[in-house]
Design an enzyme around this catalytic site. Structure first.
Site, PDB file in Angstrom:
ATOM      1  CE  LYS A 171       4.529  59.184  21.063  1.00  0.00           C
ATOM      2  NZ  LYS A 171       5.462  58.545  21.500  1.00  0.00           N
ATOM      3  CG  HIS A 177       9.521  78.042  18.356  1.00  0.00           C
ATOM      4  ND1 HIS A 177      10.727  78.224  18.644  1.00  0.00           N
ATOM      5  CD2 HIS A 177       9.526  77.213  17.158  1.00  0.00           C
ATOM      6  CE1 HIS A 177      10.923  78.424  17.096  1.00  0.00           C
ATOM      7  NE2 HIS A 177      10.564  77.334  16.373  1.00  0.00           N
TER       8      HIS A 177
END
Length: 306
Positions: free
Chosen positions: A138, A149
Site C-alpha cells: 500500500k 507524523h
C-alpha cells in the site's frame, strides 16, 4: 571547523543528559537522544526507500489476522495509558487548570512518569502501521504526512519529557491523544476483520470530528495558561509548543473537513455517487484505511497539500 562543531555537539549532548529527569534514566530509550534519533531516521529510510523497493517484485501479503490482533492490542494499550493518566493525576488530584509538575518521588509522581513513558513507547509501536503498508504494498498510503507524523511525534516527546519535568498540565494532550487512538484503532480493527463487520463502520466519517474535538480540547485547556493571573508552570516553553501544535493541527483538520464534507472536493464526485462512498477521514488517509479508489493517488496528493 569540524572539530569545533563536534565539540559543540558533545557539549550539548552532555547538557541534555544532565538535564534529563533522573526518574526517567532507567527507562528504555530515555538515556540519550542519539539512539532514538537513529531509530527514527532508520524508520524514515526504510519506509520511503528500502521498503517499497524490497516489495517491488514480490506479492503483497494479506496480514489480515495480524492486523486485527495489532489494532485491538493498540486499543488495549491506549486504553491503559488513559487509565494511568487518570489514576495518577487527571482523574484524582489535578485541577485541570494550573497543574504543576511534581519533582518528587512520591507514588503519584512516579506513576505519572511511568504513564508518560508508556505513551512515548506506544509511538514506536505505531511505526508498525508503516511496516504493514510496505508488506501489503500500500505504497500510496506512505505519504509525507504519515511518515512525518510517525517519526516527529516520538522525537519531540523525548525532548518534552526529558527537558521538562514529567507531569502537570503538559501531559493533558497525551491523555487525550491516547483516548482518540482507542477509538481510531478500534475502527481499524473492525475494518481489518473483514466485510461482515462493514455494517458496524457507519460512523467512519465522524473520525475527523473526533480529531477536531481532540485539538479543540488540547488548545482550550493549554490556553488557560495565558489568562491566569498566576501559574508558575516550571517550563513555559513546553506550554507554548503544545498550544502551537494543537492550534496548527486544528486548522489542518478543519480545512480537510470543509473540503471533504462541505465542498466535497476530496473524492471524485461520480465515484462517490455510484458507490455510496463518503470522503475518507484525515486519519484514515494517514493510516491507510481509506477506500481503494481509482483516483486514490490524486486524493492522497491533495492531502499532502494541507
Amino acid at each position: 571547523m569540524l572539530q569545533d562543531i563536534m565539540s559543540n555537539v558533545l557539549q550539548f549532548h552532555t547538557y541534555v543528559i544532565q538535564r534529563t529527569d533522573d526518574r526517567l534514566r532507567g527507562y528504555l530509550l530515555m538515556h540519550s537522544p542519539v539512539l532514538m534519533t537513529l531509530i527514527l531516521l532508520t524508520y524514515v529510510f526504510l519506509s520511503v526507500y528500502v521498503g517499497p523497493r524490497f516489495m517491488a517484485n514480490r506479492k503483497p501479503l494479506s496480514l489480515k489476522n495480524t492486523m486485527v490482533v495489532y489494532n485491538f492490542s493498540m486499543v488495549a494499550m491506549n486504553g491503559y495509558i488513559v487509565h494511568q493518566f487518570l489514576v495518577w493525576g487527571w482523574g484524582t488530584t489535578y485541577s485541570w487548570r494550573c497543574d504543576l509538575c511534581d519533582f518528587s518521588s512520591s507514588p503519584q509522581a512516579l506513576g505519572m512518569v511511568r504513564a508518560s513513558w508508556i505513551f512515548y513507547i506506544s509511538k514506536y509501536i505505531e511505526l508498525l502501521d508503516t511496516l504493514f503498508f510496505v508488506l501489503r504494498k500500500k505504497h500510496s498510503q506512505i505519504t509525507f504526512l504519515h511518515v512525518f507524523h510517525h517519526s516527529f511525534m516520538p522525537w519531540t516527546w523525548w525532548w518534552g519529557i526529558t527537558l521538562t519535568p514529567v507531569g502537570g498540565m503538559g501531559t493533558f494532550h497525551a491523555m487525550i491523544n491516547a483516548g482518540v487512538h482507542v477509538i481510531m484503532y478500534f475502527y481499524y480493527g473492525l475494518s481489518a476483520a473483514g466485510p461482515r463487520f462493514q455494517k458496524y463502520l457507519w460512523w467512519k466519517k465522524y473520525l475527523t470530528a473526533v480529531q477536531l474535538t481532540q485539538f479543540i480540547l488540547v488548545s482550550v485547556h493549554i490556553s488557560q495558561y495565558y489568562f491566569m493571573k498566576e501559574c508558575d508552570y516550571q517550563v513555559p516553553w513546553w506550554i507554548h509548543l503544545i498550544w502551537m501544535y494543537g492550534t496548527l493541527f486544528f486548522f489542518l483538520f478543519a480545512h480537510f473537513w470543509v473540503q471533504a464534507y462541505i465542498k466535497g472536493k476530496r473524492l471524485p464526485v461520480a465515484h462517490s455517487k455510484e458507490n455510496g462512498v463518503t470522503p475518507a477521514s484525515f486519519k484514515e488517509l494517514e493510516n491507510g484505511t481509506a477506500p481503494n479508489l481509482p483516483n486514490g493517488n490524486v486524493l492522497l496528493s491533495k492531502v499532502k497539500e494541507i
